[in-house]
Write a protein that holds these residues in place. Structure first.
Motif, PDB file in Angstrom:
ATOM      1  N   ASP A  28       1.248   4.436   6.166  1.00 43.07           N
ATOM      2  CA  ASP A  28       0.523   4.410   5.414  1.00 43.07           C
ATOM      3  C   ASP A  28      -0.294   5.393   5.035  1.00 43.07           C
ATOM      4  O   ASP A  28      -0.490   5.723   3.647  1.00 43.07           O
ATOM      5  CB  ASP A  28       0.236   2.772   5.165  1.00 43.07           C
ATOM      6  CG  ASP A  28       0.761   1.721   5.330  1.00 43.07           C
ATOM      7  OD1 ASP A  28       2.887   2.726   5.509  1.00 43.07           O
ATOM      8  OD2 ASP A  28       1.155   0.734   5.239  1.00 43.07           O
ATOM      9  N   VAL A  37      -6.191   0.553  -6.408  1.00 45.84           N
ATOM     10  CA  VAL A  37      -6.040   0.437  -4.847  1.00 45.84           C
ATOM     11  C   VAL A  37      -7.119   0.612  -4.861  1.00 45.84           C
ATOM     12  O   VAL A  37      -7.706  -0.066  -3.826  1.00 45.84           O
ATOM     13  CB  VAL A  37      -5.638   2.125  -5.051  1.00 45.84           C
ATOM     14  CG1 VAL A  37      -5.460   2.484  -3.835  1.00 45.84           C
ATOM     15  CG2 VAL A  37      -4.024   1.882  -5.389  1.00 45.84           C
ATOM     16  N   THR A  38      -8.315   1.462  -5.564  1.00 47.94           N
ATOM     17  CA  THR A  38      -9.857   0.662  -4.873  1.00 47.94           C
ATOM     18  C   THR A  38     -10.170  -0.438  -4.962  1.00 47.94           C
ATOM     19  O   THR A  38     -10.952  -0.330  -4.036  1.00 47.94           O
ATOM     20  CB  THR A  38     -10.989   1.748  -5.877  1.00 47.94           C
ATOM     21  OG1 THR A  38     -10.209   3.295  -6.308  1.00 47.94           O
ATOM     22  CG2 THR A  38     -12.873   1.228  -5.791  1.00 47.94           C
ATOM     23  N   ARG A  85      -7.934  -3.261  -4.047  1.00 48.96           N
ATOM     24  CA  ARG A  85      -6.959  -3.976  -3.362  1.00 48.96           C
ATOM     25  C   ARG A  85      -7.421  -3.208  -1.750  1.00 48.96           C
ATOM     26  O   ARG A  85      -7.368  -4.438  -1.079  1.00 48.96           O
ATOM     27  CB  ARG A  85      -5.707  -3.342  -3.422  1.00 48.96           C
ATOM     28  CG  ARG A  85      -4.916  -4.199  -4.688  1.00 48.96           C
ATOM     29  CD  ARG A  85      -4.503  -5.216  -4.460  1.00 48.96           C
ATOM     30  NE  ARG A  85      -3.526  -6.356  -5.799  1.00 48.96           N
ATOM     31  CZ  ARG A  85      -2.917  -7.166  -5.558  1.00 48.96           C
ATOM     32  NH1 ARG A  85      -2.665  -7.455  -4.780  1.00 48.96           N
ATOM     33  NH2 ARG A  85      -2.107  -7.260  -6.848  1.00 48.96           N
ATOM     34  N   THR A  86      -8.362  -1.892  -1.860  1.00 49.99           N
ATOM     35  CA  THR A  86      -8.787  -1.627   0.112  1.00 49.99           C
ATOM     36  C   THR A  86     -10.388  -1.772  -0.331  1.00 49.99           C
ATOM     37  O   THR A  86     -10.499  -1.542   0.485  1.00 49.99           O
ATOM     38  CB  THR A  86      -8.164  -0.163  -0.350  1.00 49.99           C
ATOM     39  OG1 THR A  86      -8.738   0.704  -1.121  1.00 49.99           O
ATOM     40  CG2 THR A  86      -6.614  -0.041  -0.705  1.00 49.99           C
ATOM     41  N   ARG A 112     -11.766   0.935   0.472  1.00 46.61           N
ATOM     42  CA  ARG A 112     -11.785   2.330   1.423  1.00 46.61           C
ATOM     43  C   ARG A 112     -10.149   3.045   1.658  1.00 46.61           C
ATOM     44  O   ARG A 112      -9.925   4.065   2.498  1.00 46.61           O
ATOM     45  CB  ARG A 112     -11.678   1.257   2.505  1.00 46.61           C
ATOM     46  CG  ARG A 112     -12.937   0.190   2.657  1.00 46.61           C
ATOM     47  CD  ARG A 112     -12.414  -0.032   4.280  1.00 46.61           C
ATOM     48  NE  ARG A 112     -11.958  -1.292   5.151  1.00 46.61           N
ATOM     49  CZ  ARG A 112     -12.081  -2.729   3.770  1.00 46.61           C
ATOM     50  NH1 ARG A 112     -13.269  -2.592   3.647  1.00 46.61           N
ATOM     51  NH2 ARG A 112     -10.521  -3.133   3.863  1.00 46.61           N
ATOM     52  N   TRP A 113      -9.808   2.709   0.962  1.00 44.37           N
ATOM     53  CA  TRP A 113      -8.511   3.637   0.206  1.00 44.37           C
ATOM     54  C   TRP A 113      -7.558   3.825   1.856  1.00 44.37           C
ATOM     55  O   TRP A 113      -6.800   5.096   2.076  1.00 44.37           O
ATOM     56  CB  TRP A 113      -8.196   4.999  -0.087  1.00 44.37           C
ATOM     57  CG  TRP A 113      -8.561   4.720  -1.405  1.00 44.37           C
ATOM     58  CD1 TRP A 113      -9.306   3.779  -2.322  1.00 44.37           C
ATOM     59  CD2 TRP A 113      -7.598   5.044  -2.598  1.00 44.37           C
ATOM     60  NE1 TRP A 113      -9.461   4.587  -3.989  1.00 44.37           N
ATOM     61  CE2 TRP A 113      -8.516   4.432  -3.996  1.00 44.37           C
ATOM     62  CE3 TRP A 113      -6.305   5.690  -2.793  1.00 44.37           C
ATOM     63  CZ2 TRP A 113      -7.777   5.302  -5.136  1.00 44.37           C
ATOM     64  CZ3 TRP A 113      -5.701   6.173  -3.862  1.00 44.37           C
ATOM     65  CH2 TRP A 113      -6.626   5.742  -4.942  1.00 44.37           C
ATOM     66  N   THR A 114      -7.259   2.664   2.396  1.00 42.96           N
ATOM     67  CA  THR A 114      -7.039   2.566   3.814  1.00 42.96           C
ATOM     68  C   THR A 114      -6.310   1.277   3.879  1.00 42.96           C
ATOM     69  O   THR A 114      -7.045   0.551   3.936  1.00 42.96           O
ATOM     70  CB  THR A 114      -7.828   3.550   4.777  1.00 42.96           C
ATOM     71  OG1 THR A 114      -7.273   4.048   6.380  1.00 42.96           O
ATOM     72  CG2 THR A 114      -9.286   2.459   5.285  1.00 42.96           C
ATOM     73  N   THR A 115      -5.676   1.593   5.174  1.00 41.17           N
ATOM     74  CA  THR A 115      -4.599   0.229   6.294  1.00 41.17           C
ATOM     75  C   THR A 115      -4.638   0.403   7.984  1.00 41.17           C
ATOM     76  O   THR A 115      -5.061   2.217   8.344  1.00 41.17           O
ATOM     77  CB  THR A 115      -3.840  -0.500   5.461  1.00 41.17           C
ATOM     78  OG1 THR A 115      -2.920   1.273   6.244  1.00 41.17           O
ATOM     79  CG2 THR A 115      -3.428   0.401   4.478  1.00 41.17           C
ATOM     80  N   TYR A 154       0.916  -1.331  -0.231  1.00 42.93           N
ATOM     81  CA  TYR A 154       0.081  -0.698  -0.384  1.00 42.93           C
ATOM     82  C   TYR A 154       1.031   1.045   0.220  1.00 42.93           C
ATOM     83  O   TYR A 154       0.594   1.907  -0.571  1.00 42.93           O
ATOM     84  CB  TYR A 154      -1.043  -0.126   0.980  1.00 42.93           C
ATOM     85  CG  TYR A 154      -1.802   1.340   1.553  1.00 42.93           C
ATOM     86  CD1 TYR A 154      -3.331   1.310   1.238  1.00 42.93           C
ATOM     87  CD2 TYR A 154      -1.466   2.259   2.187  1.00 42.93           C
ATOM     88  CE1 TYR A 154      -3.485   2.259   1.496  1.00 42.93           C
ATOM     89  CE2 TYR A 154      -2.141   3.609   1.941  1.00 42.93           C
ATOM     90  CZ  TYR A 154      -3.280   3.466   1.985  1.00 42.93           C
ATOM     91  OH  TYR A 154      -4.325   4.864   1.917  1.00 42.93           O
TER      92      TYR A 154
END
Length: 344
Positions: free
Chosen positions: A95, A80-81, A83-84, A87-90, A47
């Motif tokens: 990060d 990214v959308t 893969r997450t 949410r675009w967060t971890t 990420y």
């Protein structure tokens, strides 16, 4: 900006190599893997490495606008959308801060930014006055609080940015070297000195100077940024101005991050040509960026850059990491940013 300058040509070469070697398309999506095919771990997706990939693509777009790059960026965003899960967060606040900076670099009106900066602001621990490294972590470090301070300074949460920047200065600044130490865990300062921590401290000081409410506040933030630039110059002097290597993996990005914010400092302080101290700071920052860009370029072999600017690149080991090649590309884009400055 002259798109045909030597600095531009070097940055374009680094960009082309990263795209060719690491960025893959799957239908309408695109994302980058950790290393080249055939290397262990090559299918890993990181990420925060992706945040820096997006960020440096925007550096390149500012320097060399190209509709093909913009199309690839849209595909990276879709990746990214996916893969997450949208949410675009971890769970890692450092990060999240890096990704927020990447999005802010593109478009301050992006609706995702408000959600991410709220997440950062709400995660600040009032008992400590800082942001933990991750959800549930006892580590409060510069890699989380530095980029978060930059992101918050560019949002409606400037007060939190001021607090985080002040916490880093009061808690992590080394009184001997003037450099920023890594963090605090269970009340104990972790003394490691990493290049990227110096970079984000410079970046947060400049972000706060930019929106300062009065001349005194602006000068105070500028003074901190200048002090950090000169501390880095002293730190690197024994190595001929070359940044200390942190190897591959996550460390492959560290020096590039420092170069990015040194370039910001070089441009910022060059704007005040009548101020001798500002001109000296700009020159010091510019020279550090240029020396490291030159060393990386001179050590380039078969389209690869070395994790350590003191040696030639090798088609094996840490030099195959996306982070290493991305860090070199960031440094070369930083060199583009400072190549036209006149500070002497």
């Amino acid at each position: 900006m002259d798109a045909t300058s030597p600095a531009q040509a070097r940055a374009l070469s680094a960009e082309s190599a990263v795209v060719r070697r690491y960025v893959h398309r799957y239908g309408p999506f695109a994302w980058a893997h950790a290393a080249t095919p055939g290397v262990e771990g090559s299918r890993t997706w990181h990420y925060w490495w992706h945040a820096h990939l997006i960020h440096v693509f925007h550096d390149a777009e500012q320097h060399r606008p190209d509709p093909r790059r913009r199309r690839l960026l849209r595909a990276l965003h879709r990746g990214v959308t996916l893969r997450t899960l949208g949410r675009w967060t971890t769970p890692f606040y450092d990060d999240v801060a890096w990704m927020t900076l990447a999005l802010q670099h593109e478009d301050l009106n992006d609706r995702r930014i408000d959600r991410l900066v709220r997440r950062l602001d709400e995660a600040v621990d009032p008992a400590v006055g800082a942001l933990p490294w991750a959800v549930g972590s006892a580590l409060y470090n510069a890699p989380a609080n530095g980029p978060a301070a930059i992101a918050l300074a560019r949002s409606a949460h400037r007060g939190s940015a001021i607090d985080l920047d002040a916490w880093v200065a009061a808690t992590l600044d080394d009184p001997i070297t003037g450099l920023v130490r890594d963090g605090v865990e269970d009340g104990i300062v972790r003394p490691e000195l990493w290049t990227y921590n110096q970079g984000v401290a410079i970046g947060s000081a400049l972000a706060l100077a930019e929106g300062a409410p009065d001349a005194d506040a602006r000068e105070a933030h500028e003074a901190r940024a200048a002090s950090l630039v000169h501390a880095v110059a002293r730190w690197c002097a024994a190595e001929g101005g070359l940044f200390l290597s942190a190897g591959g993996g996550d460390g492959g990005l560290f020096a590039g991050i420092l170069a990015r914010y040194l370039a910001e400092a070089a441009v910022w302080f060059a704007d005040d040509g009548a101020n001798d101290e500002h001109r000296a700071t700009s020159r010091a920052a510019r020279d550090l960026v240029h020396r490291n860009a030159d060393a990386l370029w001179n050590g380039r072999r078969a389209g690869l850059f070395a994790a350590d600017p003191r040696r030639a690149a090798r088609a094996a080991g840490e030099d195959l990491d996306l982070s290493v090649q991305l860090g070199a590309w960031i440094t070369l884009e930083a060199d583009v940013a400072v190549s036209g400055l006149v500070t002497s």
